[in-house]
Scaffold this active site. Structure first.
Site, PDB file in Angstrom:
ATOM      1  N   GLY A 163      20.550   9.098  48.878  1.00 21.59           N
ATOM      2  CA  GLY A 163      20.564  10.396  49.538  1.00 21.59           C
ATOM      3  C   GLY A 163      21.635  11.305  48.988  1.00 21.59           C
ATOM      4  N   LEU A 164      21.271  12.061  47.979  1.00 25.92           N
ATOM      5  CA  LEU A 164      22.188  13.028  47.382  1.00 25.92           C
ATOM      6  C   LEU A 164      21.788  14.448  47.776  1.00 25.92           C
ATOM      7  CD1 LEU A 164      24.477  13.589  45.253  1.00 25.92           C
ATOM      8  CD2 LEU A 164      22.683  13.708  43.535  1.00 25.92           C
ATOM      9  N   SER A 188      20.549  20.893  42.864  1.00 25.96           N
ATOM     10  CA  SER A 188      21.168  20.892  41.532  1.00 25.96           C
ATOM     11  C   SER A 188      22.688  20.954  41.662  1.00 25.96           C
ATOM     12  CB  SER A 188      20.688  22.111  40.728  1.00 25.96           C
ATOM     13  OG  SER A 188      19.290  22.159  40.696  1.00 25.96           O
ATOM     14  N   THR A 230      13.437   9.717  48.467  1.00 27.88           N
ATOM     15  CA  THR A 230      12.376   8.757  48.140  1.00 27.88           C
ATOM     16  C   THR A 230      12.687   7.384  48.732  1.00 27.88           C
ATOM     17  OG1 THR A 230      11.982   9.944  46.079  1.00 27.88           O
ATOM     18  CG2 THR A 230      11.108   7.712  46.204  1.00 27.88           C
ATOM     19  N   ARG A 276     -18.544  12.876  25.975  1.00 30.27           N
ATOM     20  CA  ARG A 276     -19.158  14.070  26.573  1.00 30.27           C
ATOM     21  C   ARG A 276     -19.724  14.948  25.450  1.00 30.27           C
ATOM     22  NH1 ARG A 276     -21.118  16.637  31.176  1.00 30.27           N
ATOM     23  NH2 ARG A 276     -20.759  18.891  30.985  1.00 30.27           N
ATOM     24  N   GLU A 280      15.458  14.203  39.953  1.00 32.99           N
ATOM     25  CA  GLU A 280      16.588  13.621  39.204  1.00 32.99           C
ATOM     26  C   GLU A 280      17.171  14.609  38.190  1.00 32.99           C
ATOM     27  OE1 GLU A 280      16.642   9.502  38.593  1.00 32.99           O
ATOM     28  OE2 GLU A 280      15.010   9.136  39.988  1.00 32.99           O
ATOM     29  N   SER A 330      14.573  20.560  34.724  1.00 32.98           N
ATOM     30  CA  SER A 330      14.635  20.795  33.275  1.00 32.98           C
ATOM     31  C   SER A 330      15.821  21.687  32.927  1.00 32.98           C
ATOM     32  CB  SER A 330      13.337  21.459  32.785  1.00 32.98           C
ATOM     33  OG  SER A 330      12.292  20.521  32.797  1.00 32.98           O
TER      34      SER A 330
HETATM   35  C1  LIG Z   1       9.184  14.243  45.805  1.00 32.54           C
HETATM   36  C2  LIG Z   1      10.663  14.360  45.618  1.00 32.54           C
HETATM   37  C3  LIG Z   1      11.449  13.198  45.616  1.00 32.54           C
HETATM   38  C4  LIG Z   1      12.849  13.317  45.495  1.00 32.54           C
HETATM   39  N1  LIG Z   1      13.624  12.185  45.624  1.00 32.54           N
HETATM   40  C5  LIG Z   1      14.982  12.323  45.739  1.00 32.54           C
HETATM   41  C6  LIG Z   1      15.802  11.204  46.084  1.00 32.54           C
HETATM   42  O1  LIG Z   1      15.321  10.073  46.212  1.00 32.54           O
HETATM   43  N2  LIG Z   1      17.145  11.410  46.245  1.00 32.54           N
HETATM   44  C7  LIG Z   1      17.715  12.641  46.108  1.00 32.54           C
HETATM   45  O2  LIG Z   1      18.920  12.758  46.302  1.00 32.54           O
HETATM   46  N3  LIG Z   1      16.965  13.733  45.765  1.00 32.54           N
HETATM   47  C8  LIG Z   1      15.614  13.587  45.602  1.00 32.54           C
HETATM   48  N4  LIG Z   1      14.841  14.691  45.306  1.00 32.54           N
HETATM   49  C9  LIG Z   1      15.475  15.985  45.141  1.00 32.54           C
HETATM   50  C10 LIG Z   1      15.472  16.529  43.717  1.00 32.54           C
HETATM   51  O3  LIG Z   1      16.298  15.762  42.890  1.00 32.54           O
HETATM   52  C11 LIG Z   1      15.871  17.997  43.799  1.00 32.54           C
HETATM   53  O4  LIG Z   1      14.783  18.692  44.386  1.00 32.54           O
HETATM   54  C12 LIG Z   1      16.236  18.601  42.450  1.00 32.54           C
HETATM   55  O5  LIG Z   1      17.426  18.031  41.960  1.00 32.54           O
HETATM   56  C13 LIG Z   1      16.403  20.116  42.525  1.00 32.54           C
HETATM   57  O6  LIG Z   1      17.220  20.492  43.581  1.00 32.54           O
HETATM   58  P1  LIG Z   1      16.715  21.641  44.609  1.00 32.54           P
HETATM   59  O7  LIG Z   1      15.340  21.252  45.065  1.00 32.54           O
HETATM   60  O8  LIG Z   1      17.741  21.833  45.642  1.00 32.54           O
HETATM   61  O9  LIG Z   1      16.558  22.930  43.741  1.00 32.54           O
HETATM   62  P2  LIG Z   1      17.734  24.036  43.390  1.00 32.54           P
HETATM   63  O10 LIG Z   1      18.972  23.312  42.998  1.00 32.54           O
HETATM   64  O11 LIG Z   1      17.791  24.971  44.543  1.00 32.54           O
HETATM   65  O12 LIG Z   1      17.107  24.723  42.156  1.00 32.54           O
HETATM   66  C14 LIG Z   1      16.082  25.707  42.253  1.00 32.54           C
HETATM   67  C15 LIG Z   1      15.819  26.249  40.852  1.00 32.54           C
HETATM   68  O13 LIG Z   1      17.018  26.858  40.341  1.00 32.54           O
HETATM   69  C16 LIG Z   1      17.336  26.263  39.106  1.00 32.54           C
HETATM   70  N5  LIG Z   1      18.806  26.220  38.914  1.00 32.54           N
HETATM   71  C17 LIG Z   1      19.743  25.787  39.810  1.00 32.54           C
HETATM   72  N6  LIG Z   1      20.957  25.844  39.267  1.00 32.54           N
HETATM   73  C18 LIG Z   1      20.802  26.304  37.998  1.00 32.54           C
HETATM   74  C19 LIG Z   1      21.678  26.567  36.908  1.00 32.54           C
HETATM   75  N7  LIG Z   1      23.003  26.361  37.008  1.00 32.54           N
HETATM   76  N8  LIG Z   1      21.164  27.049  35.753  1.00 32.54           N
HETATM   77  C20 LIG Z   1      19.829  27.253  35.637  1.00 32.54           C
HETATM   78  N9  LIG Z   1      18.943  27.013  36.618  1.00 32.54           N
HETATM   79  C21 LIG Z   1      19.414  26.542  37.782  1.00 32.54           C
HETATM   80  C22 LIG Z   1      16.755  24.880  39.149  1.00 32.54           C
HETATM   81  O14 LIG Z   1      16.590  24.335  37.842  1.00 32.54           O
HETATM   82  C23 LIG Z   1      15.438  25.150  39.856  1.00 32.54           C
HETATM   83  O15 LIG Z   1      14.495  25.634  38.941  1.00 32.54           O
HETATM   84  C24 LIG Z   1      13.442  14.588  45.348  1.00 32.54           C
HETATM   85  C25 LIG Z   1      12.632  15.735  45.305  1.00 32.54           C
HETATM   86  C26 LIG Z   1      11.273  15.627  45.482  1.00 32.54           C
HETATM   87  C27 LIG Z   1      10.454  16.892  45.528  1.00 32.54           C
END
Ligand SMILES: Cc1cc2nc3c(=O)[nH]c(=O)nc-3n(C[C@H](O)[C@H](O)[C@H](O)COP(=O)(O)OP(=O)(O)OC[C@H]3O[C@@H](n4cnc5c(N)ncnc54)[C@H](O)[C@@H]3O)c2cc1C
Length: 391
Positions: free
Chosen positions: A123-124, A131, A157, A270, A372, A375
């Site tokens: 749980g991060l 991010s 997850t 096909r 994780e 991109s």
């Molecule tokens: C199905 C699923 C399973 C998951 N499982 C886990 C898990 O087991 N444990 C866990 O801890 N997390 C989990 N996650 C979370 C996942 O790792 C995060 O959703 C991901 O890291 C992005 O964080 P965010 O959704 O808060 O997006 P944000 O951080 O809000 O980012 C939104 C957008 O802004 C961009 N962005 C943000 N900062 C920057 C920057 N400095 N420069 C350029 N672009 C930027 C991002 O790339 C993205 O496109 C899971 C997510 C999903 C959907």
């Protein structure tokens, strides 16, 4: 290194046979019902997949990271939800305890996790911090020898299955002299009063994978449930994520291979205009491009896995693994998304219908570019690895 060892390839065949026999016949139903197949987890355990990295004293095989990637690739080729269940189960569930746990913590949690009798989660991410994981808001305060945890986690997850035993959770445990947050990791057992699991999300893909938001309201765990060093929680999790990124690259590789194989078959069987559709360069060249990206994803994934194994043996540095993991993850996940677009196009209308596996892969692929580390975050890591002063 252009091919894996005979042992790795023999192991690949075992996992492939299992995936084809036990997973493939059920995936469409699990996906449609959005059901996490909890009964499959002990079977994966019996096959030894959860114990690939764990030492024998916990029921594991003390194996290598490359084998884990082989297993994830082969499961992911058949179904991404099952692939991520293993990837997260080992990489995010077992790995933090194995890497940072005390003997007592390992003895308590690892035997069941390795056997597939239990799952652990990581749980991060939080509703307000993904991010930017350093902005964690969840707090833990030490009161009378117990950590009292308050806050929320998002998208975790394997966190709400009937066999989830423990979640490792990052939390602010104080403020450093420079004013920044001190972040530590705590092991919070399932069922702890004040720890609640939200209903499952309705997701675009990964329907058979278990994902929940989590809430902590005065949840108390003993002081000894601190995982690793106080104040090192974020650094520990970022190291765990480097390994997880290699695993996601393997998952993406499995998906891209599956799309290529399905599209090859379709392009040769096909017919349109009196000839196989693969006789048209527009179709043939698009599959040639997918084949190039599958090969590149394979090389990047297994180079990163090999570096990880070399690092475990003390012959390579963590920085080399970090860079290789980010490169493999960003390339393979984007290649996988592109492969699903090409494959659904080759299937035409049938590719848009859920009976065809490429439709499921199309939905499942997108998360590979997000989970994780997105991109964008991978590119940030790579650019920093190049020594660039990127913010
Ligand atoms: C199905 C699923 C399973 C998951 N499982 C886990 C898990 O087991 N444990 C866990 O801890 N997390 C989990 N996650 C979370 C996942 O790792 C995060 O959703 C991901 O890291 C992005 O964080 P965010 O959704 O808060 O997006 P944000 O951080 O809000 O980012 C939104 C957008 O802004 C961009 N962005 C943000 N900062 C920057 C920057 N400095 N420069 C350029 N672009 C930027 C991002 O790339 C993205 O496109 C899971 C997510 C999903 C959907």
């Amino acid at each position: 290194m252009f091919e894996l060892s005979k042992d790795h390839e023999d192991f690949r065949r075992v996992v492939r046979d299992f995936a084809v026999a036990q997973v493939a016949p059920n995936v469409d139903r699990w996906d449609r019902e959005a059901r996490f197949p909890v009964e499959l987890v002990p079977q994966l355990g019996e096959l030894g997949l959860f114990g690939l990295l764990a030492p024998e004293e916990y029921g594991g095989h003390g194996g290598d990271f490359t084998s884990l990637c082989v297993a994830i690739e082969e499961l992911g080729r058949v179904d991404q939800s099952i692939g991520i269940t293993l990837s997260a189960g080992v990489g995010l569930g077992i790995n933090p305890i194995l890497s940072f746990g005390t003997t007592e913590q390992k003895d308590r949690w690892l035997p069941d996790l390795v056997a597939g009798r239990a799952l652990a989660a990581f749980g991060l991410t939080e509703p307000e911090a993904g991010s930017d994981a350093g902005s964690t808001r969840t707090r833990a305060e030490l009161v009378d020898g117990e950590w009292v945890v308050d806050g929320a986690k998002a998208f975790i997850t394997n966190s709400g299955t009937s066999i989830t035993s423990v979640v490792s959770v990052t939390a602010r445990t104080g403020t450093r002299p420079d004013g920044s947050a001190e972040i530590s990791t705590l092991l919070v057992p399932a069922g702890t009063p004040g720890f609640t699991v939200d209903p499952p999300y309705r997701k675009l893909g990964w329907h058979a994978s278990d994902t929940h938001g989590l809430h902590f309201s005065g949840a108390r765990v003993p002081e000894a449930d601190l995982l690793g060093t106080r104040g090192r929680g974020l650094a520990q999790f970022l190291a765990i994520l480097d390994d997880g990124r290699i695993a996601i690259s393997a998952l993406a590789l499995g998906l891209a291979r599956a799309c290529l194989e399905a599209a090859q078959e379709q392009a040769t069987t096909r017919a349109a205009f009196g000839r196989p559709i693969g006789a048209n360069q527009g179709i043939a060249f698009s599959l040639a491009d997918v084949a190039v990206s599958v090969e590149a994803a394979r090389l990047l994934t297994y180079k990163a896995a090999w570096l990880k194994d070399e690092e475990r043996a003390g012959r390579r540095t963590a920085a080399e693994v970090k860079q290789a993991a980010a490169i493999a993850k960003v390339y393979s996940s984007e290649a996988a998304v592109t492969a699903t677009r090409a494959a659904t196009q080759v299937f035409g209308g049938a590719g848009f219908i859920e009976d065809s596996p490429v439709a499921r892969f199309y939905r499942d692929a997108k998360i590979l570019e997000i989970g994780e580390g997105t991109s964008e975050i991978q590119r940030l890591v790579i650019a920093r690895g190049l020594g660039l002063p990127v913010l």
